[in-house]
Design a protein around this motif. Sequence first.
Motif, mmCIF file in Angstrom:
data_model
loop_
_atom_site.group_PDB
_atom_site.id
_atom_site.type_symbol
_atom_site.label_atom_id
_atom_site.label_comp_id
_atom_site.label_asym_id
_atom_site.label_seq_id
_atom_site.Cartn_x
_atom_site.Cartn_y
_atom_site.Cartn_z
ATOM 1 N N GLU A 107 0.859 -1.182 0.000
ATOM 2 C CA GLU A 107 0.000 0.000 0.000
ATOM 3 C C GLU A 107 0.892 1.229 0.000
ATOM 4 O OE1 GLU A 107 -3.351 2.001 2.987
ATOM 5 O OE2 GLU A 107 -2.146 0.287 3.625
ATOM 6 N N VAL A 108 0.641 2.185 -0.881
ATOM 7 C CA VAL A 108 1.464 3.388 -0.939
ATOM 8 C C VAL A 108 0.695 4.563 -0.353
ATOM 9 C CG1 VAL A 108 2.706 5.004 -2.426
ATOM 10 C CG2 VAL A 108 2.697 2.566 -2.968
ATOM 11 N N ILE A 109 1.276 5.191 0.646
ATOM 12 C CA ILE A 109 0.639 6.352 1.277
ATOM 13 C C ILE A 109 1.520 7.564 1.006
ATOM 14 C CG2 ILE A 109 -0.150 7.326 3.475
ATOM 15 C CD1 ILE A 109 -0.243 4.394 4.548
ATOM 16 N N SER A 110 0.997 8.576 0.348
ATOM 17 C CA SER A 110 1.781 9.787 0.077
ATOM 18 C C SER A 110 1.393 10.881 1.063
ATOM 19 C CB SER A 110 1.507 10.284 -1.338
ATOM 20 O OG SER A 110 1.837 9.285 -2.266
ATOM 21 N N SER A 111 2.292 11.829 1.235
ATOM 22 C CA SER A 111 1.943 12.959 2.107
ATOM 23 C C SER A 111 2.575 14.219 1.549
ATOM 24 C CB SER A 111 2.410 12.702 3.538
ATOM 25 O OG SER A 111 3.795 12.915 3.646
ATOM 26 N N GLU A 112 2.111 15.352 2.017
ATOM 27 C CA GLU A 112 2.654 16.631 1.567
ATOM 28 C C GLU A 112 3.986 16.941 2.221
ATOM 29 O OE1 GLU A 112 -0.311 19.907 1.857
ATOM 30 O OE2 GLU A 112 -1.625 18.218 2.328
ATOM 31 N N MET A 113 4.698 17.876 1.650
ATOM 32 C CA MET A 113 5.888 18.457 2.283
ATOM 33 C C MET A 113 5.487 19.034 3.630
ATOM 34 S SD MET A 113 8.872 18.741 0.617
ATOM 35 C CE MET A 113 9.614 20.345 1.033
ATOM 36 N N LYS A 172 4.964 17.724 6.330
ATOM 37 C CA LYS A 172 4.103 16.884 7.167
ATOM 38 C C LYS A 172 4.919 15.737 7.731
ATOM 39 C CE LYS A 172 -0.100 18.674 6.357
ATOM 40 N NZ LYS A 172 -0.966 19.176 7.425
ATOM 41 N N GLU A 173 6.204 16.004 8.016
ATOM 42 C CA GLU A 173 7.113 14.922 8.405
ATOM 43 C C GLU A 173 6.629 14.168 9.642
ATOM 44 O OE1 GLU A 173 8.023 18.109 8.107
ATOM 45 O OE2 GLU A 173 10.047 18.318 7.278
ATOM 46 N N ILE A 174 6.158 14.908 10.622
ATOM 47 C CA ILE A 174 5.773 14.254 11.878
ATOM 48 C C ILE A 174 4.616 13.289 11.641
ATOM 49 C CG2 ILE A 174 4.892 14.628 14.219
ATOM 50 C CD1 ILE A 174 6.481 17.248 14.282
ATOM 51 N N ASP A 175 3.599 13.746 10.915
ATOM 52 C CA ASP A 175 2.456 12.876 10.609
ATOM 53 C C ASP A 175 2.898 11.630 9.855
ATOM 54 O OD1 ASP A 175 0.980 14.873 11.700
ATOM 55 O OD2 ASP A 175 0.092 15.575 9.822
ATOM 56 N N ARG A 176 3.773 11.857 8.897
ATOM 57 C CA ARG A 176 4.204 10.747 8.046
ATOM 58 C C ARG A 176 4.963 9.688 8.845
ATOM 59 N NH1 ARG A 176 7.850 11.087 3.069
ATOM 60 N NH2 ARG A 176 8.190 13.244 3.655
ATOM 61 N N CYS A 177 5.880 10.139 9.713
ATOM 62 C CA CYS A 177 6.636 9.186 10.544
ATOM 63 C C CYS A 177 5.699 8.440 11.487
ATOM 64 C CB CYS A 177 7.678 9.926 11.379
ATOM 65 S SG CYS A 177 9.019 10.585 10.407
ATOM 66 N N ARG A 178 4.785 9.180 12.090
ATOM 67 C CA ARG A 178 3.884 8.557 13.051
ATOM 68 C C ARG A 178 3.016 7.491 12.371
ATOM 69 N NH1 ARG A 178 2.679 11.031 18.081
ATOM 70 N NH2 ARG A 178 3.037 13.140 17.312
ATOM 71 N N GLN A 179 2.596 7.809 11.156
ATOM 72 C CA GLN A 179 1.781 6.867 10.393
ATOM 73 C C GLN A 179 2.555 5.555 10.140
ATOM 74 O OE1 GLN A 179 0.421 8.952 6.939
ATOM 75 N NE2 GLN A 179 -1.414 7.686 6.686
ATOM 76 N N GLY A 213 15.235 18.968 16.752
ATOM 77 C CA GLY A 213 14.565 20.092 17.386
ATOM 78 C C GLY A 213 13.064 20.117 17.167
ATOM 79 N N TYR A 214 12.519 19.077 16.531
ATOM 80 C CA TYR A 214 11.073 19.049 16.312
ATOM 81 C C TYR A 214 10.304 19.084 17.635
ATOM 82 C CZ TYR A 214 11.655 17.738 11.387
ATOM 83 O OH TYR A 214 11.975 17.709 10.051
ATOM 84 N N GLN A 215 10.800 18.268 18.592
ATOM 85 C CA GLN A 215 10.041 18.147 19.831
ATOM 86 C C GLN A 215 9.985 19.478 20.577
ATOM 87 O OE1 GLN A 215 11.111 14.848 22.393
ATOM 88 N NE2 GLN A 215 9.085 14.966 23.312
ATOM 89 N N GLN A 216 11.142 20.157 20.646
ATOM 90 C CA GLN A 216 11.160 21.462 21.304
ATOM 91 C C GLN A 216 10.192 22.431 20.632
ATOM 92 O OE1 GLN A 216 15.578 21.226 21.349
ATOM 93 N NE2 GLN A 216 15.385 23.271 22.261
ATOM 94 N N LYS A 217 10.186 22.375 19.308
ATOM 95 C CA LYS A 217 9.400 23.346 18.541
ATOM 96 C C LYS A 217 7.909 23.016 18.551
ATOM 97 C CE LYS A 217 9.096 26.421 14.909
ATOM 98 N NZ LYS A 217 9.767 27.695 14.684
ATOM 99 N N TYR A 218 7.585 21.738 18.316
ATOM 100 C CA TYR A 218 6.188 21.390 18.109
ATOM 101 C C TYR A 218 5.589 20.586 19.256
ATOM 102 C CZ TYR A 218 7.399 22.659 13.308
ATOM 103 O OH TYR A 218 7.841 23.324 12.202
ATOM 104 N N GLY A 219 6.420 20.091 20.167
ATOM 105 C CA GLY A 219 5.911 19.118 21.137
ATOM 106 C C GLY A 219 5.483 17.888 20.360
#
Lengths: 202, 202
Positions: A4-10, A12-19, B195-201
Amino acid sequence: VDKEVISSEMMKEIDRCRQALDITAAGRDAALVCGGDPGIYAMAGLVFELAREMNHAGKIEIIPGLAAVNSCAARLGAPLMHDFCAISLSDLLTPMELIEKRLIAAAEADFVTAIYNPKSKRRTSQISLAQDIFLRYRAPETPVGIVTAASRADESIIIARLDTMASQEITMRSLVIIGNSQTRTWDGLMVTPRGYQQKYGF
Amino acid sequence: VDKEVISSEMMKEIDRCRQALDITAAGRDAALVCGGDPGIYAMAGLVFELAREMNHAGKIEIIPGLAAVNSCAARLGAPLMHDFCAISLSDLLTPMELIEKRLIAAAEADFVTAIYNPKSKRRTSQISLAQDIFLRYRAPETPVGIVTAASRADESIIIARLDTMASQEITMRSLVIIGNSQTRTWDGLMVTPRGYQQKYGF
């Protein structure tokens, strides 16, 4: 294969990693893909930071890749043959004072210096600051390589001088490599000798 | 395919490069192969230096590869997520005073620092000097990663502390990565947050 391929926007790194971590926590494998080397100014660190916060138990493997320092240096000739450093000019996550301190240290100790995130639409003054700092320690004619969109169809390679570097076409897709006191240009290339000639003669 | 393979011994870099250039000057193609990224402490620069001296007219292309900084960082976790530098401790081609100056600059400006050629049979004191210098600027518990023979059968990965780093098993096949003030260990890994965590929690 059941993939399954999931794309994300620029940005949105945190969301993408968490996913990706959520998928593996649920028992499936996930490959998180990013440009360059995930371990150099990219997403490897964020994955571990989030995994730690989630108490993620699964195995995380980082597959190294070619960072901009690797690929842009190859396009320019051989600028990184001696001690070098990489500094990002983005002050989004790093205080400007620390960036300035690192630029001064790099300039003063004669490191070849690769500048990541040299400029963006919003952020235009840092590259001039970097130029000013290096001009305090290095000759105006020091070679500077600017590679934009390395290995892409619209790639651009410029070999400039330190005193004209900031007025060149530089975008957020550029990497700027400032030579050290030994770096020379030859045939449109930028080469930092390692010292063989001094030591052994040719 | 009509391919001729020419091998050479270690320490014969100059001969090997010259041989490849002679072959291309005679109208054949040559591929010169070395470990890691040819553009990082390897043979790309020497090829250009010799080509210049020979007035070599042929096209020289550098194919980038994974340097020790890329591959060893991936084995350690994500130590290079922020500004970093690479310093070789070999004083064969570089005066010791310049190496020391760069170590001080790197330590003082809080760069994550990758140390190439940390030790050899002949050269054993430099790694202790590096440790002493960094201890002036960083906490004794600063994480230090030592990767020996990365991705080989006899690979060894050690996560040590700055104050015990020099007494670890380090050879000429090792790369030593000293963390910056933000680098942490987690689950046997070494991670430098960006530094993501400091910036965004999170």
